[in-house]
Design an enzyme around this catalytic site. Structure first.
Site, mmCIF file in Angstrom:
data_model
loop_
_atom_site.group_PDB
_atom_site.id
_atom_site.type_symbol
_atom_site.label_atom_id
_atom_site.label_comp_id
_atom_site.label_asym_id
_atom_site.label_seq_id
_atom_site.Cartn_x
_atom_site.Cartn_y
_atom_site.Cartn_z
ATOM 1 N N LYS A 149 45.733 30.125 48.765
ATOM 2 C CA LYS A 149 45.763 30.713 50.116
ATOM 3 C C LYS A 149 44.810 29.955 51.047
ATOM 4 O O LYS A 149 45.158 29.659 52.192
ATOM 5 C CB LYS A 149 45.409 32.209 50.036
ATOM 6 C CG LYS A 149 46.515 33.024 49.368
ATOM 7 C CD LYS A 149 46.074 34.434 48.977
ATOM 8 C CE LYS A 149 47.171 35.088 48.132
ATOM 9 N NZ LYS A 149 46.789 36.412 47.606
ATOM 10 N N ASP A 186 47.867 41.616 54.095
ATOM 11 C CA ASP A 186 48.615 41.779 52.841
ATOM 12 C C ASP A 186 49.670 42.880 52.980
ATOM 13 O O ASP A 186 50.563 42.993 52.138
ATOM 14 C CB ASP A 186 47.648 42.157 51.695
ATOM 15 C CG ASP A 186 47.431 40.997 50.726
ATOM 16 O OD1 ASP A 186 48.251 40.069 50.723
ATOM 17 O OD2 ASP A 186 46.440 41.041 49.971
ATOM 18 N N GLN A 232 41.620 40.312 47.159
ATOM 19 C CA GLN A 232 42.511 39.887 46.078
ATOM 20 C C GLN A 232 42.516 40.925 44.951
ATOM 21 O O GLN A 232 41.465 41.310 44.455
ATOM 22 C CB GLN A 232 42.069 38.513 45.543
ATOM 23 C CG GLN A 232 42.976 37.935 44.480
ATOM 24 C CD GLN A 232 44.355 37.555 45.003
ATOM 25 O OE1 GLN A 232 44.503 37.023 46.092
ATOM 26 N NE2 GLN A 232 45.381 37.846 44.210
#
Ligand code: NAP
Length: 292
Positions: free
Chosen positions: A52, A119, A96
């Site tokens: 990412k 997200d 994460q």
């Protein structure tokens, strides 16, 4: 059989995003800034977060990686989330997953400002998705929809079977593909570990999507001739032929299923790069939504 090449498709998206960044620079506007919180040293998480950050660099976004030891107390993590919510220089951020067992993932997800939740896991964004209101779509389902769209896969009226009902993949994907939109308008069956006659259900699918986390679970006898097959699974399996000792394996028996499918995603190089591309799209959107 045609390969649904997520690397190639995501590259197209990255180019478009790079152009958007250049344009913003010319106009003296702010450059999107993504932050990522990584807890611990899990190999998979390190790889995903690294990819990412690398994607941000390639596109020209700013990125900040914040790392904690896996013993970090929950309140410290919550305080960091709060400070990122308030930090005007950060347009969007992710935490994460998975997090260590002593941290409540839902509590952390719910603490993220929905306007920075790139997200798309916050209940507000999931609710907006269900109602087809503006918001952030979860990255993996959105990436799959984009992959279908950019590869001109017809979805309208098609029978779609999704195996796996997680909150981050299967369930939101079932909503996106059932929507009255293009891609969409599928007749969706959402299967899981309690589904009876799974093989027969899968055999009816025009579009079969596996998001289970069991390498090679979908075998050729479960697949209709000419089906479109999307493999979300990414499990590390031992591979002594590789220097690192492992490789990623999908939920689909690629060698056999690819002989029957009209289109199929590889693992790696299918859904994974599209997930990252979606996150980048959401980050640009986060900044644009603020009117910056
Ligand atoms: P998850 O939370 O691990 O859940 C797995 C799902 O599979 C559950 O709904 C489970 O059913 C179902 N399942 C398990 N065994 C089954 C069986 N024998 N028959 C039918 N269904 C079964 O799923 P996830 O987080 O979505 O992850 C799934 C896979 O996708 C993993 O390999 C993950 O690493 C990968 N993934 C990849 C990306 C990417 O970008 N490429 C992104 C996210 C996830 P129950 O609900 O009944 O338990």
């Amino acid at each position: 059989m045609k390969l649904l090449d997520g690397r190639h498709t995501s590259e197209e998206i990255r180019k478009e995003l790079s152009e958007a960044v250049l344009q913003r620079k010319k106009e003296g506007k702010k450059i999107p800034h993504l932050a990522a919180i990584l807890v611990g040293n899990d190999g998979g998480s390190l790889t995903y977060v690294g990819a990412k950050v690398k994607a941000c660099d390639q596109i020209g976004f700013e990125s900040t990686l914040i790392r904690y030891d896996d013993s970090v107390p929950e309140d410290i993590l919550l305080a960091k989330v709060q400070s990122l919510n308030e930090d005007k220089s950060i347009d969007g951020f992710i935490v994460q997953l998975p997090l260590p067992a002593h941290i409540d993932e839902l509590k952390i997800t719910q603490a993220i400002d929905p306007k920075k939740d790139v997200d798309g896991f916050h209940p507000v964004n999931l609710g907006n998705m269900v109602l087809n209101l503006p918001g952030f779509l979860p990255a993996t389902p959105a990436g799959i929809v984009e992959l279908l769209k950019r590869n001109h896969i017809e979805t309208e009226g098609k029978k779609c079977v999704i195996i796996g009902r997680s909150n981050i993949v299967g369930t939101p994907l079932s909503i996106l593909l059932a929507r009255n939109s293009n891609p969409g308008n599928c007749t969706v069956t959402l299967a899981h570990s309690k589904t009876e006659n799974l093989k027969e259900i899968c055999q009816q699918a025009d579009i079969l999507i596996a998001a289970i986390g069991r390498p090679g679970f979908v075998t050729a006898d479960m697949v209709k001739e000419g089906a479109v097959v999307i493999d979300v699974g990414t499990t590390r399996v031992e591979d002594p032929s590789r220097a690192r000792g492992w490789r990623l394996k999908g939920d689909v028996d690629f060698d056999e299923v690819s002989k029957k499918a009209s289109h199929i995603t590889p693992v790696p190089g299918g859904v994974g790069p599209m997930t990252i591309a979606s996150l980048m799209i959401n980050t640009l959107k986060a900044m644009e939504l603020k009117g910056k």
